[in-house]
Motif scaffolding. Structure first.
Motif, short mmCIF file in Angstrom:
data_model
loop_
_atom_site.label_atom_id
_atom_site.label_comp_id
_atom_site.label_asym_id
_atom_site.label_seq_id
_atom_site.Cartn_x
_atom_site.Cartn_y
_atom_site.Cartn_z
N TRP A 1 37.68 25.21 30.48
CA TRP A 1 37.32 25.68 29.16
C TRP A 1 38.50 26.27 28.40
N ILE A 2 39.21 27.21 29.00
CA ILE A 2 40.21 27.93 28.21
C ILE A 2 41.59 28.05 28.82
N GLY A 3 41.74 27.73 30.07
CA GLY A 3 43.02 28.05 30.69
C GLY A 3 43.64 26.92 31.46
N GLU A 4 44.88 27.15 31.84
CA GLU A 4 45.62 26.19 32.66
C GLU A 4 45.77 26.68 34.09
N ARG A 5 45.70 28.00 34.28
CA ARG A 5 45.85 28.57 35.61
C ARG A 5 45.09 29.89 35.67
N ALA A 6 44.45 30.13 36.79
CA ALA A 6 43.75 31.40 36.99
C ALA A 6 43.92 31.84 38.44
N GLU A 7 44.29 33.10 38.61
CA GLU A 7 44.31 33.73 39.92
C GLU A 7 43.47 34.99 39.80
N LEU A 8 42.37 35.03 40.54
CA LEU A 8 41.41 36.11 40.41
C LEU A 8 41.15 36.75 41.76
N ASP A 9 41.18 38.07 41.79
CA ASP A 9 40.87 38.85 42.99
C ASP A 9 39.80 39.86 42.59
N PRO A 10 38.53 39.39 42.46
CA PRO A 10 37.48 40.22 41.87
C PRO A 10 36.97 41.34 42.78
N ARG A 11 37.75 42.42 42.82
CA ARG A 11 37.39 43.65 43.51
C ARG A 11 38.09 44.78 42.77
N PRO A 12 37.55 45.99 42.78
CA PRO A 12 38.23 47.08 42.07
C PRO A 12 39.70 47.18 42.50
N GLY A 13 40.58 47.15 41.53
CA GLY A 13 42.02 47.18 41.79
C GLY A 13 42.63 45.80 41.95
N GLY A 14 41.78 44.77 42.08
CA GLY A 14 42.28 43.39 42.23
C GLY A 14 42.85 42.85 40.94
N LEU A 15 43.77 41.90 41.06
CA LEU A 15 44.46 41.35 39.90
C LEU A 15 43.70 40.19 39.26
N LEU A 16 43.90 40.07 37.95
CA LEU A 16 43.36 38.98 37.15
C LEU A 16 44.55 38.39 36.40
N LEU A 17 44.88 37.13 36.67
CA LEU A 17 45.99 36.46 36.01
C LEU A 17 45.48 35.17 35.41
N LEU A 18 45.61 35.02 34.10
CA LEU A 18 45.17 33.83 33.38
C LEU A 18 46.30 33.31 32.52
N ASP A 19 46.53 32.01 32.54
CA ASP A 19 47.52 31.38 31.68
C ASP A 19 46.82 30.43 30.72
N PHE A 20 47.07 30.63 29.43
CA PHE A 20 46.52 29.81 28.36
C PHE A 20 47.70 29.17 27.63
N GLY A 21 48.21 28.06 28.08
CA GLY A 21 49.39 27.47 27.45
C GLY A 21 50.56 28.41 27.55
N THR A 22 51.07 28.86 26.39
CA THR A 22 52.24 29.75 26.38
C THR A 22 51.85 31.23 26.48
N ILE A 23 50.55 31.53 26.51
CA ILE A 23 50.07 32.91 26.59
C ILE A 23 49.65 33.21 28.03
N ALA A 24 50.10 34.34 28.54
CA ALA A 24 49.72 34.79 29.88
C ALA A 24 48.97 36.10 29.73
N ALA A 25 47.76 36.16 30.27
CA ALA A 25 46.99 37.41 30.27
C ALA A 25 47.03 37.98 31.68
N ARG A 26 47.21 39.29 31.77
CA ARG A 26 47.29 39.95 33.05
C ARG A 26 46.40 41.18 33.03
#
Length: 86
Positions: A3-28
């Protein structure tokens, strides 16, 4: 991912990281609250952004059963007015 991204790394627990790449935009971000199966909350932003750096905003997703359906409520707090979509 489709739907929206090219890469996702998700560690869904309190304190876990969320990394999403949308083309040239990286959300952390970092998960702040996980309440399966009804609620998830995380803080996030864009590295290098003055207006929305990582941790600057909070996203909350709440799922509520409604018969055979599910109601999804998404709240995104802390987004500067200059970055909001009208």
């Amino acid at each position: 991912m489709d739907w929206i991204g090219e890469r996702a790394e998700l560690d869904p627990r309190p304190g876990g990281l969320l990394l999403l790449d949308f083309g040239t935009i990286a959300a952390r971000g970092t998960y702040t609250s996980i309440e399966p199966p009804h609620r998830v909350m995380f803080a996030w932003g864009i590295p290098g952004s003055d207006g929305l750096p990582p941790g600057a905003s909070t996203v909350e997703v709440v799922l509520t059963a409604d018969g055979a359906d599910t109601v999804v409520v998404l709240r995104h707090r802390g987004v500067p007015s200059t970055l909001r979509v009208p």
